[in-house]
Design a protein around this motif. Sequence first.
Motif, PDB file in Angstrom:
ATOM      1  N   ALA A   1      -5.042  12.897  21.871  1.00 35.59           N
ATOM      2  CA  ALA A   1      -5.749  13.679  22.384  1.00 35.59           C
ATOM      3  C   ALA A   1      -6.702  14.663  22.005  1.00 35.59           C
ATOM      4  CB  ALA A   1      -4.968  14.316  23.489  1.00 35.59           C
ATOM      5  N   GLU A   2      -6.200  15.123  20.767  1.00 39.85           N
ATOM      6  CA  GLU A   2      -7.246  16.220  20.143  1.00 39.85           C
ATOM      7  C   GLU A   2      -8.274  15.464  19.192  1.00 39.85           C
ATOM      8  OE1 GLU A   2      -4.530  18.146  17.435  1.00 39.85           O
ATOM      9  OE2 GLU A   2      -3.362  18.873  18.895  1.00 39.85           O
ATOM     10  N   LEU A   3      -8.140  14.135  18.955  1.00 37.76           N
ATOM     11  CA  LEU A   3      -9.184  13.300  17.957  1.00 37.76           C
ATOM     12  C   LEU A   3     -10.100  13.004  19.310  1.00 37.76           C
ATOM     13  CD1 LEU A   3     -10.409  11.603  16.130  1.00 37.76           C
ATOM     14  CD2 LEU A   3      -9.019   9.835  17.060  1.00 37.76           C
ATOM     15  N   LEU A   4      -9.699  12.703  20.533  1.00 41.42           N
ATOM     16  CA  LEU A   4     -10.701  12.270  21.689  1.00 41.42           C
ATOM     17  C   LEU A   4     -11.577  13.657  21.908  1.00 41.42           C
ATOM     18  CD1 LEU A   4      -8.981   9.866  24.204  1.00 41.42           C
ATOM     19  CD2 LEU A   4     -10.975   9.579  22.951  1.00 41.42           C
ATOM     20  N   GLU A   5     -10.998  14.638  21.967  1.00 38.14           N
ATOM     21  CA  GLU A   5     -11.852  15.779  22.494  1.00 38.14           C
ATOM     22  C   GLU A   5     -12.646  16.088  21.339  1.00 38.14           C
ATOM     23  OE1 GLU A   5      -8.469  18.389  23.037  1.00 38.14           O
ATOM     24  OE2 GLU A   5      -8.716  18.551  25.000  1.00 38.14           O
ATOM     25  N   VAL A   6     -12.373  16.053  20.176  1.00 34.95           N
ATOM     26  CA  VAL A   6     -13.461  16.228  19.295  1.00 34.95           C
ATOM     27  C   VAL A   6     -14.609  15.192  19.237  1.00 34.95           C
ATOM     28  CG1 VAL A   6     -13.895  15.754  16.614  1.00 34.95           C
ATOM     29  CG2 VAL A   6     -11.804  16.959  17.407  1.00 34.95           C
ATOM     30  N   LEU A   7     -14.229  13.874  19.810  1.00 35.28           N
ATOM     31  CA  LEU A   7     -15.368  13.045  20.234  1.00 35.28           C
ATOM     32  C   LEU A   7     -16.066  13.280  21.243  1.00 35.28           C
ATOM     33  CD1 LEU A   7     -13.156   9.958  19.075  1.00 35.28           C
ATOM     34  CD2 LEU A   7     -15.114  10.901  17.531  1.00 35.28           C
ATOM     35  N   GLY A   8     -15.534  14.183  22.015  1.00 38.89           N
ATOM     36  CA  GLY A   8     -16.393  14.883  23.217  1.00 38.89           C
ATOM     37  C   GLY A   8     -15.730  14.420  24.674  1.00 38.89           C
ATOM     38  N   ALA A   9     -14.498  13.682  24.624  1.00 32.28           N
ATOM     39  CA  ALA A   9     -13.967  13.676  25.932  1.00 32.28           C
ATOM     40  C   ALA A   9     -12.967  14.959  26.479  1.00 32.28           C
ATOM     41  CB  ALA A   9     -12.892  12.572  25.721  1.00 32.28           C
ATOM     42  N   ARG A  10     -12.643  14.976  27.489  1.00 29.12           N
ATOM     43  CA  ARG A  10     -11.967  15.945  28.002  1.00 29.12           C
ATOM     44  C   ARG A  10     -10.316  15.496  28.386  1.00 29.12           C
ATOM     45  NH1 ARG A  10     -12.582  19.522  33.878  1.00 29.12           N
ATOM     46  NH2 ARG A  10     -10.501  20.596  33.724  1.00 29.12           N
TER      47      ARG A  10
END
Length: 500
Positions: free
Chosen positions: A58-67
Motif C-alpha cells: 500500500a505504501e508503495l502504491l501511494e508513492v506511485l500516486g494511488a490513494r
Amino acid sequence: MGARDVSSLGRETSWDGVRAVVLGFGVSGFAAADNLTHLGAQVHAVADRATAAQQEKAELLEVLGARVDIHEGATQALPDDVDLVVTSPGFRPDSPLLRQAGTRGVPVWGEVELAWRLRAPGPSGTPAPWLCVTGTNGKTTTTQMLDTILRTAGLRSVAAGNVGLPIVEAVMDPAPYDVFAVELSSFQLHYTHSMGAQAAVVLNLAEDHLDWYDGDMASYAADKGRIYAGVERACVYNVSDPATEELVREAEVVEGARAVGFTLGMPGVGMLGVVEDLLVDRAFIEERATSAAELCTLADLAPDGGEPAPHVVANALAAAALARAHGVSQAAVRDGLRGFRLDGHRIAPVATVAGVTWIDDSKATNPHAAQSSLQAYDPVVWVAGGLAKGAAFDELVRSVASRLRGVVLIGRDRDVIAGALSRHAPDVRVITVDAPQDGTAPTIDGGPDLMARVVAAAADLAVPGDTVLLAPGCASQDQFTDYAARGDLFAAAVRGTSSP
C-alpha cells in the motif's frame, strides 16, 4: 463531475483521469490497483484490513500516486466521483459499496474482466487466447496439467487467475505469452462480462460456497456457466455430470464452436475417454467416426506406481481436451501428463505406519472433493470437518458409508457431518476431537496438540490395510491459517514431529 463512460476502455485506450475504486487489497486487488495506476488511472484502493506485507505494498502504491485506505469500515461507502469499481472476488454483490455502485450506475468489474480488456497483441499479432477452467473441484490440478502440456508443446504459457499469477499481471507482462491457462472461480466469473475463451471447461457442479449465494445452487451454477459465453472453439463438459452439458446447451458461443465431452468410460464421437488402460481422443481427429487417437496411458498419470484416482484421470482428460482444442499434438499431451506432478495436499501420501497408509488431501475443502478422495480408498478412516460453507453431507456419506472404518471429526461445523453420519452410517464409529482440551480459547492452527490428538484418534480406529484420509470436506480457517497449514500439521503429526 459526471461519470466517464468506461465501456470501451482497453489496452490501446487512454486511462488518464479514469477514477477507479479498487475494492479489496489481496492478491487480485493489489494487482488491479498496481496496473491501473501504471496505466494512468486515478486509483483509490479500499480494504478493511491488511497484512504487514500488504501494508508495505500500500505504501508503495501511494508513492506511485494511488490513494489507499485500509481500516475497519473502509469498504462500506462508495466515494464520490467514481467511473469504475474493480472488485476482489470475495465481495458479494450485496456488499454495501457494490450495492451503492449499482444504485449510482457505476460499472463493476472483477480483475478478470479488467485483464480481458487489457490484453495486448501476442506473437501472432492478436491477443493470446485463453483456455479457461472452472468447476467445483479439480480446477487447480486441471489448470496446472494444462499449463504443463502447453509448455511441453513449446508454447510460452502461464497458469493464471485463481491459481499462480494474477491474470492482470499475466496479460500486462512485457514479454507476451502464446496462450494462457486460466483457472476461474464462480466469484471471479460473477464479475466477468465480456470474456470469450478459445476453449473452456466446467469440470463438475456440486454444492460449494452456498453461503455466498444464500443457498441458491442455481445462481452458483449460472456463474460457473459464464465461462462458456463467447467460446470460439470448444465447450468441454463432463459426461457424467449432465448439469455441465446443460450449461453448454444454454451458452451463447461463437458460430462453429463445438461441444466436447470427457468421460471415464468409452468415448462416443466428439469425446475424450478411456479405453482399457488408454486415454483417447475421438474429438480432435479427422477419423473420429471410426477410430480414436491414443493420448497417454493410465500409468503415465501415476509415475510412482499404482492406479491414478478417478478424479485425476478426469482432470487429465479435461486438460487434454482444452490443449487439443488449441491444436497441441498427441505427443505433447502424453509427455506433459507424464511429467506432471500434483501439488502438495492433493491426495499426497504421507507415510505407511504399522500397515496403515496415511494420505493428506487437505485441499478437499468441500463435500464433492472429499467424496472423490474417499471413493479411491477402501476401507478408510476419514478425518473431516471445518467450515462447511453452507454445504450438506448426506449424499457424500450415503455414497461412501460402506467404505468407512471410522471417522474423526474436527472444526466448527463438525455437527453437520455428524448428523449425516448418524442418518446414513449409524454403525460407523465417530470420534470428535475438540481444540483445545485445557479450557483456553482456540488458537490459530489448532493449538499445539490438535493434530497430534487427531492422528492418535485415527490410529485408534485403523487396522492394518486401512487408509487414514485427511479429506475434510470443509474450509480450514476456523482452526488453521489455510488448508496447507492444516495438511502440514497433519503430516507432521503422522511423522511424529511437533511442527510442520
